[in-house]
Design an enzyme around this catalytic site. Structure first.
Site, short mmCIF file in Angstrom:
data_model
loop_
_atom_site.label_atom_id
_atom_site.label_comp_id
_atom_site.label_asym_id
_atom_site.label_seq_id
_atom_site.Cartn_x
_atom_site.Cartn_y
_atom_site.Cartn_z
N PHE A 14 -5.67 5.65 0.07
CA PHE A 14 -4.59 4.51 0.01
C PHE A 14 -4.82 3.81 -1.38
CE2 PHE A 14 -5.54 4.80 4.56
CZ PHE A 14 -4.15 4.84 4.99
N TYR A 17 0.66 -1.29 -0.22
CA TYR A 17 0.08 -0.15 0.20
C TYR A 17 0.84 1.16 0.02
CZ TYR A 17 1.16 0.67 4.94
OH TYR A 17 1.82 0.87 5.99
N ILE A 30 -7.46 0.51 10.65
CA ILE A 30 -8.45 1.55 10.56
C ILE A 30 -9.82 0.92 9.92
CG2 ILE A 30 -7.25 3.80 10.41
CD1 ILE A 30 -7.48 3.80 7.59
N PHE A 67 2.26 9.48 3.59
CA PHE A 67 2.75 9.42 5.02
C PHE A 67 2.90 7.93 5.49
CE2 PHE A 67 -1.91 8.83 4.78
CZ PHE A 67 -2.08 7.65 5.25
N ASP A 68 3.06 6.95 4.45
CA ASP A 68 3.13 5.64 5.00
C ASP A 68 3.15 4.94 3.62
OD1 ASP A 68 4.13 3.40 6.19
OD2 ASP A 68 2.06 2.84 7.03
N TYR A 102 -8.63 8.15 11.46
CA TYR A 102 -7.82 8.19 12.33
C TYR A 102 -8.93 9.45 13.32
CZ TYR A 102 -3.95 5.35 11.10
OH TYR A 102 -3.29 4.50 10.86
#
Length: 188
Positions: free
Chosen positions: A113, A39, A70, A50-51, A96
């Site tokens: 995502f 992902y 999540i 961010f990731d 979040y």
């Protein structure tokens, strides 16, 4: 890319299929609740990553439906099949929320995502019942791996073909330029 599918009915989790899975691909089930995914997550507000698992080519594994990720992921991954790549847009209530996840994810952030479902697996130590069920499970896992490998090979071949076509176009342009300079020398 396909149209966005509202998975929650309130716009909280939207899924857009980027790459379809093969028709016979499996989806997470009660027997295969563990999933492996690639992902990349970005903030919808500014597109900032961010990731990601793509940079180091790792897999992220979790059990669907257990609340370890999540809410949007528990909702979306249930609808995916092995080999599928989807863009999942998550409103804050399904991500979040008002707390965010400092320092990378601000409060009330909408997240996007791109998720690839790589494999579905059974829980460790789960009893599958009969030997024939275990054999079928192993065959299915083998088929999933072969399917993923086939998809990757097809993508690699497409990239190589595109590179070769680009190189041929460049060479043709260079050859054409070389041909323009012939016969224009001074006569003696």
């Amino acid at each position: 890319m396909g149209d966005a599918i509202d998975l929650t009915g309130d716009g909280g989790v939207l899924k857009t299929i980027v790459r379809q899975a093969k028709a016979n691909a499996v989806a997470p089930t009660e027997d295969f609740p563990l999933v492996d995914v690639h992902y990349e997550g970005v903030l919808a507000e500014n597109g900032e990553v961010f990731d990601t698992t793509r940079e180091d080519n790792t897999l992220f594994s979790f059990e669907v439906g257990k609340g370890t990720v999540i809410k949007a992921w528990d909702v979306a991954l249930r609808t995916m099949k092995v080999g599928e790549v989807a863009k999942i847009t998550c409103q804050p209530d399904y991500a979040y929320g008002s707390a965010g996840s400092p320092p990378d994810i601000p409060p009330n952030a909408t997240l996007i995502f791109e998720v690839e479902l790589v494999a579905c697996r059974p829980r460790k130590g789960s009893s599958m019942g009969s030997v024939s069920e275990e054999r079928a499970r192993l065959e299915e896992l083998k088929r999933q791996r072969e399917l993923a490998a086939t998809v990757k090979e097809e993508e690699k071949k497409r990239r190589e073909d595109a590179k070769a076509a680009a190189a041929a176009r460049i060479q043709a342009k260079l050859d054409a330029k070389k041909g323009q300079g012939k016969g224009k020398g001074k006569a003696k």
